[in-house]
Write a protein that holds these residues in place. Structure first.
Motif, short mmCIF file in Angstrom:
data_model
loop_
_atom_site.label_atom_id
_atom_site.label_comp_id
_atom_site.label_asym_id
_atom_site.label_seq_id
_atom_site.Cartn_x
_atom_site.Cartn_y
_atom_site.Cartn_z
N TRP A 187 5.22 -23.45 107.51
CA TRP A 187 5.62 -24.74 106.94
C TRP A 187 7.13 -24.89 106.92
N ASP A 204 6.55 -25.92 100.63
CA ASP A 204 5.40 -25.30 99.96
C ASP A 204 4.47 -26.41 99.51
N ARG A 205 3.46 -26.05 98.76
CA ARG A 205 2.43 -27.04 98.40
C ARG A 205 3.01 -28.24 97.66
N LEU A 218 4.86 -30.48 100.37
CA LEU A 218 4.25 -30.48 101.70
C LEU A 218 4.07 -31.89 102.27
#
Ligand SMILES: [Zn+2]
Ligand SMILES: [Zn+2]
Length: 123
Positions: free
Chosen positions: A39, A49-50, A53
């Motif tokens: 990512w 990161d999440r 994202l």
């Protein structure tokens, strides 16, 4: 008036179906690409990161969104900013050929740009 209205809503319906189809297709290749690649933005190397994202997008290298090779060779993960730039560059190229602005930007990716500038100074 009535027939006009119904043709508009038919158009809206077709358009909604198209958008839904596009959204589904996009979700499909996006998930695949996110599984395949780290990512990280391929241009500015920003990491994701999440939490953020949603700012990482899938770019199609040949700009054909229907060309989704399962090995990911037509995908590139780019942050929304770099992705924007990539498309502006491409649109300028298609519309005007090469433009001054894109030439300058392209040169900044050139590791020898500094060297060239120095050589120009010496002229
Ligand atoms: Zn970026
Ligand atoms: Zn793109």
């Amino acid at each position: 008036m009535n027939s006009n209205n119904s043709s508009v809503s038919k158009f809206e319906q077709v358009r909604a179906e198209q958008l839904e189809y596009n959204a589904k297709r996009e979700k499909g290749y996006r998930e695949q690409a996110l599984k395949l690649f780290p990512w990280i933005c391929g241009r500015c190397t920003r990491e994701f990161d999440r939490k953020n994202l949603s700012e990482l997008t899938v770019h199609h290298v040949d700009h054909d969104h229907s060309n989704n090779l399962s090995d990911g060779s037509n995908w590139e993960l780019l942050c929304i900013y770099c992705h924007d730039e990539e498309h502006t560059k491409f649109e300028n190229l298609v519309r005007y050929g090469s433009t001054k602005a894109t030439e300058i930007k392209a040169a900044s990716y050139n590791p020898f740009a500094d060297l060239r500038a120095k050589m120009d100074e010496q002229k």
